[in-house]
Design an enzyme around this catalytic site. Sequence first.
Site, PDB file in Angstrom:
ATOM      1  N   ASP A  74      45.418  46.433  40.277  1.00  0.00           N
ATOM      2  CA  ASP A  74      45.589  47.648  41.064  1.00  0.00           C
ATOM      3  C   ASP A  74      46.896  47.503  41.840  1.00  0.00           C
ATOM      4  OD1 ASP A  74      45.062  45.971  43.224  1.00  0.00           O
ATOM      5  OD2 ASP A  74      43.363  47.126  43.973  1.00  0.00           O
ATOM      6  N   THR A  81      42.792  41.061  47.168  1.00  0.00           N
ATOM      7  CA  THR A  81      42.077  39.809  47.454  1.00  0.00           C
ATOM      8  C   THR A  81      41.517  39.151  46.208  1.00  0.00           C
ATOM      9  OG1 THR A  81      39.962  40.938  47.755  1.00  0.00           O
ATOM     10  CG2 THR A  81      41.350  40.646  49.729  1.00  0.00           C
ATOM     11  N   CYS A 128      43.838  42.055  42.212  1.00  0.00           N
ATOM     12  CA  CYS A 128      43.862  43.087  43.250  1.00  0.00           C
ATOM     13  C   CYS A 128      44.327  42.399  44.524  1.00  0.00           C
ATOM     14  CB  CYS A 128      42.511  43.789  43.404  1.00  0.00           C
ATOM     15  SG  CYS A 128      41.174  42.812  44.109  1.00  0.00           S
ATOM     16  N   GLY A 183      37.169  42.475  44.994  1.00  0.00           N
ATOM     17  CA  GLY A 183      36.642  43.723  44.440  1.00  0.00           C
ATOM     18  C   GLY A 183      36.771  43.799  42.936  1.00  0.00           C
ATOM     19  N   HIS A 216      25.609  22.899  30.906  1.00  0.00           N
ATOM     20  CA  HIS A 216      26.400  24.087  31.211  1.00  0.00           C
ATOM     21  C   HIS A 216      26.008  25.255  30.305  1.00  0.00           C
ATOM     22  CE1 HIS A 216      28.594  21.788  34.050  1.00  0.00           C
ATOM     23  NE2 HIS A 216      29.185  21.018  33.150  1.00  0.00           N
ATOM     24  N   HIS A 243      32.860  24.451  33.163  1.00  0.00           N
ATOM     25  CA  HIS A 243      31.437  24.530  33.499  1.00  0.00           C
ATOM     26  C   HIS A 243      30.810  25.894  33.240  1.00  0.00           C
ATOM     27  CE1 HIS A 243      31.784  20.987  36.572  1.00  0.00           C
ATOM     28  NE2 HIS A 243      32.370  20.732  35.418  1.00  0.00           N
TER      29      HIS A 243
END
Length: 142
Positions: A7, A66, A64, A69, A133, A97
């Site tokens: 974004d 952070t 984005c 989101g 895993h 993992h």
Amino acid sequence: MIALGCDHGGYDLMQEVMKHLTERGIEFKNFGVEENRSVDYPVYAKKVAHAVASKECEKGILICGTGIGISIAANKVKGIRCALCSDCFSAQATREHNDANVLALGGRVVGAGLAVKIVDTFLHTEFSNDERHIRRISLIEE
């Protein structure tokens, strides 16, 4: 083929990631955005997630502001295991993992130098195929 999407908060960092992938000869498909203007990150998260889930692309990278989101939105698509990483150890561990198939980065959190190292780690680390895993991933996908 790597699916890319961002974004406006991830636009500048995505430009650096695309430059890096091009320099490394790694093919990618850019699902947007094409310019630095305000957009809704779930639209681009879903485009990348569907491209990975359908096997059109092997892995994805989403950015984005952070990374939070856009990773939440991507993880709503069945078959996607999107991991938000801000360091190389997490990128390595999530591949080994969790067999994560989409990487999320925060464009306002991680600088370009570190981001390309995280991208390299994510793209070049293989899943361990350890039974424990595999079992845990199956439990996630139930």
